[in-house]
Design a protein around this motif. Structure first.
Motif, short mmCIF file in Angstrom:
data_model
loop_
_atom_site.label_atom_id
_atom_site.label_comp_id
_atom_site.label_asym_id
_atom_site.label_seq_id
_atom_site.Cartn_x
_atom_site.Cartn_y
_atom_site.Cartn_z
N THR A 251 27.36 -24.14 -39.33
CA THR A 251 27.71 -25.55 -40.10
C THR A 251 27.30 -25.29 -41.72
O THR A 251 28.05 -25.47 -42.51
CB THR A 251 26.74 -26.55 -39.51
OG1 THR A 251 27.42 -26.84 -38.18
CG2 THR A 251 27.12 -27.85 -40.45
N TRP A 252 26.18 -24.62 -41.84
CA TRP A 252 25.74 -24.61 -43.22
C TRP A 252 26.32 -23.29 -44.02
O TRP A 252 25.78 -23.02 -44.95
CB TRP A 252 24.09 -24.52 -43.24
CG TRP A 252 23.61 -23.46 -42.02
CD1 TRP A 252 23.04 -22.29 -42.52
CD2 TRP A 252 23.08 -23.85 -40.73
NE1 TRP A 252 22.56 -21.63 -41.44
CE2 TRP A 252 22.63 -22.69 -40.61
CE3 TRP A 252 23.25 -24.80 -39.96
CZ2 TRP A 252 22.28 -22.34 -39.00
CZ3 TRP A 252 22.90 -24.58 -38.73
CH2 TRP A 252 22.31 -23.57 -38.16
N TRP B 145 31.48 -24.83 -49.22
CA TRP B 145 31.79 -26.05 -49.61
C TRP B 145 31.22 -26.15 -51.14
O TRP B 145 30.16 -25.92 -51.28
CB TRP B 145 31.54 -27.34 -48.91
CG TRP B 145 31.96 -27.33 -47.53
CD1 TRP B 145 31.09 -27.67 -46.36
CD2 TRP B 145 33.09 -26.79 -46.75
NE1 TRP B 145 31.91 -27.48 -45.16
CE2 TRP B 145 33.23 -27.15 -45.60
CE3 TRP B 145 34.53 -26.48 -47.31
CZ2 TRP B 145 34.34 -26.69 -44.65
CZ3 TRP B 145 35.52 -26.21 -46.66
CH2 TRP B 145 35.43 -26.47 -44.99
N ASP C 210 27.87 -31.13 -51.10
CA ASP C 210 26.91 -31.33 -49.65
C ASP C 210 27.56 -31.52 -48.48
O ASP C 210 27.00 -31.31 -47.26
CB ASP C 210 26.09 -32.62 -50.01
CG ASP C 210 24.97 -32.24 -51.29
OD1 ASP C 210 24.76 -31.29 -51.54
OD2 ASP C 210 24.87 -33.39 -51.72
N ASP C 211 29.04 -31.85 -48.69
CA ASP C 211 29.56 -32.12 -47.31
C ASP C 211 30.97 -31.46 -47.20
O ASP C 211 31.35 -30.96 -48.26
CB ASP C 211 29.62 -33.57 -47.10
CG ASP C 211 29.81 -34.15 -45.48
OD1 ASP C 211 30.09 -33.23 -44.80
OD2 ASP C 211 29.72 -35.28 -45.39
N ASP D 218 29.08 -43.16 -46.91
CA ASP D 218 28.08 -44.17 -47.45
C ASP D 218 28.77 -45.19 -48.51
O ASP D 218 27.71 -45.80 -49.01
CB ASP D 218 26.88 -43.23 -48.11
CG ASP D 218 27.50 -42.42 -49.42
OD1 ASP D 218 28.41 -41.64 -49.31
OD2 ASP D 218 26.82 -42.43 -50.46
N LYS E 206 25.94 -31.21 -34.10
CA LYS E 206 26.36 -30.12 -34.55
C LYS E 206 25.19 -28.97 -34.52
O LYS E 206 25.55 -28.06 -33.97
CB LYS E 206 26.48 -30.03 -36.06
CG LYS E 206 27.86 -30.54 -36.43
CD LYS E 206 28.18 -30.75 -38.00
CE LYS E 206 29.55 -31.19 -38.17
NZ LYS E 206 29.75 -31.63 -39.65
N GLY F 154 22.69 -37.68 -46.28
CA GLY F 154 24.08 -37.39 -47.23
C GLY F 154 24.12 -35.84 -47.21
O GLY F 154 25.11 -35.38 -48.07
N LYS F 155 23.35 -35.00 -46.73
CA LYS F 155 23.39 -33.55 -46.76
C LYS F 155 23.37 -33.21 -45.45
O LYS F 155 22.44 -32.56 -44.81
CB LYS F 155 22.33 -33.05 -47.61
CG LYS F 155 22.42 -33.20 -49.17
CD LYS F 155 21.36 -32.74 -49.90
CE LYS F 155 21.20 -32.78 -51.34
NZ LYS F 155 22.09 -32.05 -52.18
N VAL F 156 24.75 -33.16 -44.72
CA VAL F 156 24.77 -32.96 -43.27
C VAL F 156 24.63 -31.50 -42.83
O VAL F 156 23.80 -31.17 -41.91
CB VAL F 156 26.13 -33.53 -42.77
CG1 VAL F 156 26.27 -33.16 -41.59
CG2 VAL F 156 26.14 -34.90 -43.19
N GLN F 157 25.08 -30.60 -43.85
CA GLN F 157 25.08 -29.11 -43.45
C GLN F 157 23.36 -28.79 -43.62
O GLN F 157 23.18 -27.99 -42.62
CB GLN F 157 25.79 -28.22 -44.49
CG GLN F 157 27.35 -28.55 -44.54
CD GLN F 157 27.77 -27.47 -45.42
OE1 GLN F 157 28.23 -26.66 -44.93
NE2 GLN F 157 28.09 -27.64 -46.65
N THR G 20 21.60 -30.21 -40.67
CA THR G 20 22.14 -29.70 -39.20
C THR G 20 21.21 -28.23 -39.10
O THR G 20 20.33 -27.99 -38.26
CB THR G 20 23.62 -29.18 -39.23
OG1 THR G 20 24.49 -30.42 -39.49
CG2 THR G 20 23.72 -28.33 -37.70
N LYS G 21 21.15 -27.55 -40.43
CA LYS G 21 20.09 -26.34 -40.31
C LYS G 21 18.65 -26.72 -40.26
O LYS G 21 18.22 -26.07 -39.10
CB LYS G 21 20.14 -25.62 -41.84
CG LYS G 21 19.52 -24.57 -41.82
CD LYS G 21 20.09 -23.57 -43.15
CE LYS G 21 19.62 -22.35 -43.28
NZ LYS G 21 18.32 -22.31 -43.99
N VAL H 284 18.39 -27.57 -36.08
CA VAL H 284 18.33 -26.19 -35.40
C VAL H 284 16.86 -25.52 -35.67
O VAL H 284 16.40 -25.13 -34.70
CB VAL H 284 19.47 -25.31 -36.06
CG1 VAL H 284 19.52 -23.85 -35.57
CG2 VAL H 284 21.00 -25.63 -35.68
#
Lengths: 167, 278
Positions: free
Chosen positions: A71-72, A76, A79-80, A88, B38, B181-184, B187-188, B191
């Protein structure tokens, strides 16, 4: 950011559309739960369009061995996932016009992402495909801008017991 | 001999249930739910090997929205249930989730001792600095001068609880602050927290746009102040002296001993019954 192979680019395009569809559906669900069906329908429609684009990107990727990114690891710009309308900024009192504004932000995010790939990719094939996607996203932006121009200013949902009681 | 076929890779959506969340539109908790699903997909965890335990509050509804085992416990008591489960079933991946009121006020004492025991589980606190489910009262992490509640028209008047400082002081071995607001990144962090062999605490700043709409501005205030992770508890605590409350990252990580109970062989329910008999 530089996306220089077709599989890497399509992995991004697929994830972008998947995330966008999920995000729009979640926003639609939230508004439906709060009795805002017309606004929910608009987000549902946007989720449907994202799924159509997802199918198109998956079609382009047929036969290619796409990288499985965490995912990370997606590149991008923010941030998303870039087509995600900023959830939001939604709220329980929003109207259809507010929803269009959010959807427009999402589409502009996708447009900016593809434009950036088009400009920075070192691979001509990737840049050409990104250009096609830029044209598609530009069209979506124009359509939403047109809808927005025609959307009536209905005012926000009137709450007789608003959450902020003071001020 | 029959061979067990390998598990198919699950997608994040496979970890969601068919229950629609009732959170308000715009709530940060949606992003936390997304990040948890995720993270579970990234780790290829079988759903039957994961348990998500919660307390009471808006965020504590989260087990119902996932397809892993879940237990929606009582107010402030998510951590005792989660720790008990982990001790009884160490093979499970145990996540515990809730809000700032549930975790730091009603369950504040349990939070201290969960940090101290360092049992291998991940505690995710969705911190919106308000009691949303009961319509917007000040919570333990609310600023002293927040005046938007009828109950505290002049503000709660006490300094907010400092979750990271307390977690470090009490002995948590993996301490993180994230932003919904910083989903990536979130998620990290989840994990990494699940992979950490000890008590992992993640404070997720998760805006409540209904009762605290001003929290929308936080996305412009958060920054990567904890980009460097410290393995030194004292140094991590020193870094908090300069913290403005919006630094994100893994503040502290260290592999430390976990509490393990002494099991006496042969002890069963009937033995316990005998001990309690009058």
């Amino acid at each position: 950011m530089s996306i220089d192979t077709l599989p890497l680019f399509l992995a991004h395009a697929i994830r972008l559309e998947e995330d966008s569809a999920i995000n729009y559906d979640a926003m639609a669900d939230a508004l439906e739960v709060h009795g805002k069906s017309p606004v929910a329908r608009l987000f549902r429609k946007m989720a449907h369009y994202s799924r159509l684009h997802l199918a198109e990107a998956e079609g382009r990727a047929a036969g290619l061995d796409l990288p499985r990114l965490k995912t990370w690891e997606y590149q991008w710009p923010g941030d998303d996932s870039p087509e995600n309308a900023p959830a939001d900024e939604s709220d329980y009192a929003m109207n259809e016009r507010d929803a269009l504004i959010l959807a427009l932000k999402g589409e502009k995010g996708a447009l900016a992402f593809y434009a950036s790939v088009m400009e920075t990719s070192g691979d001509t094939g990737v840049a050409d495909l990104a250009k096609e996607f830029v044209e598609e996203e530009s069209e979506h932006v124009s359509i939403l801008e047109d809808w927005l121009a025609r959307a009536p200013e209905t005012g926000r949902f009137e709450d007789l017991d608003p959450p902020i009681a003071i001020g | 001999m029959n061979q067990i076929p390998p598990l198919p890779d699950l997608e994040p959506a496979d970890y969601k249930s068919d229950v629609t969340p009732v959170w308000c539109p715009g709530c940060g908790h949606y992003a936390v739910l997304s990040a948890i699903t995720k993270a579970l997909a990234e780790l290829h965890l079988a759903r039957e090997n994961v348990a998500l335990i919660s307390g009471i509050g808006c965020s504590s509804r989260i087990p119902a929205y996932t397809s892993v085992y879940g237990f929606h416990s009582i107010h402030g008591r998510a951590l005792p249930v989660a720790q008990g489960l982990k001790l009884a079933r160490p093979d499970l991946t145990v996540l515990c989730a809730g809000g700032d009121g549930d975790g730091f006020s009603i369950g504040g004492n349990h939070f201290l001792h969960a940090c101290r025991r360092n049992i291998n589980l991940t505690y995710i606190v969705m911190d919106n600095s308000v009691y949303g489910m009961t319509k917007g009262q000040a919570s333990p992490t609310t600023e002293a001068d927040w005046t938007e509640s009828k109950l505290t028209p002049e503000g709660p008047g006490v300094p907010p609880f400092q979750p990271l400082d307390i977690a470090l002081a009490a002995g948590a071995s993996h301490v993180v602050r994230a932003f919904s607001g910083k989903v990536q990144l979130l998620t990290k962090y989840i994990v990494e927290a699940i992979e950490h062999p000890g008590f992992s605490f993640i404070q997720v700043i998760s805006p409540c746009v209904t009762y605290r709409p001003e929290m929308r501005a936080l996305k412009d205030r958060v920054h990567d102040g904890f980009a460097e992770t410290s393995a030194n508890r004292l140094e991590a605590r020193r870094r908090l002296l300069d913290d403005d409350g919006y630094s994100l990252g893994v503040l502290f990580k260290s592999v430390e001993p976990s509490y393990t109970p002494c099991h006496r062989s042969g002890d069963g329910v009937s033995d316990l019954e005998r001990q309690f008999a009058l």
